[in-house]
Every structure is written in C-alpha cells, then in structure tokens.
Design a protein around this motif. Structure first.
Motif, PDB file in Angstrom:
ATOM      1  N   UNK A   1      13.289   3.674  -3.155  1.00 36.46           N
ATOM      2  CA  UNK A   1      14.025   2.798  -2.241  1.00 36.46           C
ATOM      3  C   UNK A   1      13.410   1.405  -2.243  1.00 36.46           C
ATOM      4  N   UNK A   2      12.111   1.340  -2.144  1.00 35.13           N
ATOM      5  CA  UNK A   2      11.425   0.048  -2.111  1.00 35.13           C
ATOM      6  C   UNK A   2      11.566  -0.691  -3.443  1.00 35.13           C
ATOM      7  N   UNK A   3      11.527   0.045  -4.537  1.00 43.15           N
ATOM      8  CA  UNK A   3      11.688  -0.576  -5.852  1.00 43.15           C
ATOM      9  C   UNK A   3      13.114  -1.100  -6.016  1.00 43.15           C
ATOM     10  N   UNK A   4      14.089  -0.335  -5.564  1.00 41.12           N
ATOM     11  CA  UNK A   4      15.479  -0.770  -5.628  1.00 41.12           C
ATOM     12  C   UNK A   4      15.688  -2.035  -4.801  1.00 41.12           C
ATOM     13  N   UNK A   5      15.113  -2.055  -3.607  1.00 39.68           N
ATOM     14  CA  UNK A   5      15.216  -3.234  -2.744  1.00 39.68           C
ATOM     15  C   UNK A   5      14.598  -4.451  -3.429  1.00 39.68           C
ATOM     16  N   UNK A   6      13.479  -4.245  -4.088  1.00 41.33           N
ATOM     17  CA  UNK A   6      12.820  -5.333  -4.812  1.00 41.33           C
ATOM     18  C   UNK A   6      13.717  -5.848  -5.937  1.00 41.33           C
ATOM     19  N   UNK A   7      14.348  -4.940  -6.659  1.00 38.95           N
ATOM     20  CA  UNK A   7      15.263  -5.357  -7.723  1.00 38.95           C
ATOM     21  C   UNK A   7      16.382  -6.238  -7.171  1.00 38.95           C
ATOM     22  N   UNK A   8      16.979  -5.826  -6.053  1.00 39.61           N
ATOM     23  CA  UNK A   8      18.050  -6.630  -5.473  1.00 39.61           C
ATOM     24  C   UNK A   8      17.529  -8.002  -5.042  1.00 39.61           C
ATOM     25  N   UNK A   9      16.331  -8.035  -4.475  1.00 37.33           N
ATOM     26  CA  UNK A   9      15.747  -9.310  -4.042  1.00 37.33           C
ATOM     27  C   UNK A   9      15.516 -10.238  -5.232  1.00 37.33           C
ATOM     28  N   UNK A  10      15.254  -9.656  -6.394  1.00 41.90           N
ATOM     29  CA  UNK A  10      15.004 -10.435  -7.608  1.00 41.90           C
ATOM     30  C   UNK A  10      16.295 -10.677  -8.403  1.00 41.90           C
ATOM     31  N   UNK A  11      17.437 -10.364  -7.822  1.00 37.86           N
ATOM     32  CA  UNK A  11      18.744 -10.504  -8.484  1.00 37.86           C
ATOM     33  C   UNK A  11      18.879  -9.626  -9.722  1.00 37.86           C
ATOM     34  N   UNK A  12      18.170  -8.540  -9.749  1.00 37.79           N
ATOM     35  CA  UNK A  12      18.288  -7.555 -10.832  1.00 37.79           C
ATOM     36  C   UNK A  12      19.215  -6.447 -10.326  1.00 37.79           C
ATOM     37  N   UNK A  13      20.496  -6.808 -10.208  1.00 37.63           N
ATOM     38  CA  UNK A  13      21.472  -5.930  -9.559  1.00 37.63           C
ATOM     39  C   UNK A  13      21.675  -4.617 -10.291  1.00 37.63           C
ATOM     40  N   UNK A  14      21.726  -4.669 -11.603  1.00 40.46           N
ATOM     41  CA  UNK A  14      21.942  -3.444 -12.380  1.00 40.46           C
ATOM     42  C   UNK A  14      20.777  -2.473 -12.176  1.00 40.46           C
ATOM     43  N   UNK A  15      19.556  -2.990 -12.245  1.00 37.79           N
ATOM     44  CA  UNK A  15      18.382  -2.136 -12.066  1.00 37.79           C
ATOM     45  C   UNK A  15      18.343  -1.544 -10.658  1.00 37.79           C
ATOM     46  N   UNK A  16      18.683  -2.365  -9.654  1.00 29.93           N
ATOM     47  CA  UNK A  16      18.718  -1.874  -8.278  1.00 29.93           C
ATOM     48  C   UNK A  16      19.736  -0.774  -8.095  1.00 29.93           C
ATOM     49  N   UNK A  17      20.906  -0.945  -8.689  1.00 34.87           N
ATOM     50  CA  UNK A  17      21.954   0.072  -8.602  1.00 34.87           C
ATOM     51  C   UNK A  17      21.558   1.354  -9.328  1.00 34.87           C
ATOM     52  N   UNK A  18      20.950   1.214 -10.508  1.00 35.63           N
ATOM     53  CA  UNK A  18      20.510   2.400 -11.240  1.00 35.63           C
ATOM     54  C   UNK A  18      19.456   3.173 -10.451  1.00 35.63           C
ATOM     55  N   UNK A  19      18.565   2.456  -9.779  1.00 34.56           N
ATOM     56  CA  UNK A  19      17.535   3.121  -8.990  1.00 34.56           C
ATOM     57  C   UNK A  19      18.184   3.907  -7.838  1.00 34.56           C
ATOM     58  N   UNK A  20      19.181   3.312  -7.197  1.00 34.85           N
ATOM     59  CA  UNK A  20      19.908   4.026  -6.133  1.00 34.85           C
ATOM     60  C   UNK A  20      20.590   5.285  -6.691  1.00 34.85           C
ATOM     61  N   UNK A  21      21.173   5.165  -7.870  1.00 37.70           N
ATOM     62  CA  UNK A  21      21.809   6.338  -8.487  1.00 37.70           C
ATOM     63  C   UNK A  21      20.787   7.428  -8.767  1.00 37.70           C
ATOM     64  N   UNK A  22      19.614   7.031  -9.208  1.00 38.27           N
ATOM     65  CA  UNK A  22      18.541   8.009  -9.445  1.00 38.27           C
ATOM     66  C   UNK A  22      18.119   8.682  -8.143  1.00 38.27           C
ATOM     67  N   UNK A  23      18.082   7.911  -7.064  1.00 36.46           N
ATOM     68  CA  UNK A  23      17.762   8.495  -5.757  1.00 36.46           C
ATOM     69  C   UNK A  23      18.816   9.527  -5.364  1.00 36.46           C
ATOM     70  N   UNK A  24      20.063   9.179  -5.571  1.00 37.89           N
ATOM     71  CA  UNK A  24      21.180  10.078  -5.240  1.00 37.89           C
ATOM     72  C   UNK A  24      21.018  11.406  -5.969  1.00 37.89           C
ATOM     73  N   UNK A  25      20.662  11.321  -7.241  1.00 41.89           N
ATOM     74  CA  UNK A  25      20.471  12.532  -8.041  1.00 41.89           C
ATOM     75  C   UNK A  25      19.255  13.338  -7.573  1.00 41.89           C
ATOM     76  N   UNK A  26      18.190  12.659  -7.202  1.00 43.21           N
ATOM     77  CA  UNK A  26      16.962  13.333  -6.773  1.00 43.21           C
ATOM     78  C   UNK A  26      17.162  14.130  -5.488  1.00 43.21           C
ATOM     79  N   UNK A  27      17.976  13.578  -4.595  1.00 47.83           N
ATOM     80  CA  UNK A  27      18.223  14.285  -3.332  1.00 47.83           C
ATOM     81  C   UNK A  27      19.011  15.547  -3.632  1.00 47.83           C
TER      82      UNK A  27
END
Length: 89
Positions: free
Chosen positions: A63-89
C-alpha cells in the motif's frame, strides 16, 4: 467517509482505486490520494484477524509503495501494485 470492514469490501475498494486513481480520486475519498490510502490502511487493520501477520505486513508495505508511485506520477506502477494487493488478499 466509508471505511470497508470486510475482506470482500476491501477487495472492492482496491478494485475501485485501480480504476479511479488518481483522476477520480474524489469518488473514492474526499481527502485525496493520501486520504484514500489512509482509509485503505485503516481497512486493512480491520480485516487483520482474517490475514496472517506476514500477509498483513506485506499488504501494508505494498500500500505504501503504491502510494509512493502515485505521488511520483508513476501511475502504471501504482495501479499494478494495487492489483497485486487485490490478488494477495
């Protein structure tokens, strides 16, 4: 402000974040991107008893890494991290 409190609701929130962030963040949280992630981490704490400690800590880290990606305008990476979280749950 609605805080998801079941595993299913948290997965739904993560899915909404993938689809909406950051352009439609106000649909997710009235407190912006940081507010959306704060609410997500609060939700994770509410379902912690359904997760083992290792998985919970990994989800917080993601979650924190995804938030960091969004803050850095790395939208694709942030979205992929969220998708990985979704799968992990």
């Amino acid at each position: 402000m609605y805080i998801p409190s079941t595993v299913s609701e948290v997965k739904d929130r993560i899915g909404a974040m993938v689809l909406c962030m950051p352009e439609y963040v106000d649909d997710i949280s009235k407190n912006g991107v940081d507010g959306a992630y704060s609410e997500l981490e609060h939700s994770l704490s509410l379902i912690r008893s359904k997760l083992d400690d290792t998985k919970y800590e990994k989800l917080l880290e993601m979650s924190r890494k995804s938030q960091q990606f969004f803050a850095e305008d790395k939208l694709k990476e942030g979205s992929f991290m969220l998708q990985d979280m979704h799968e992990l749950i």
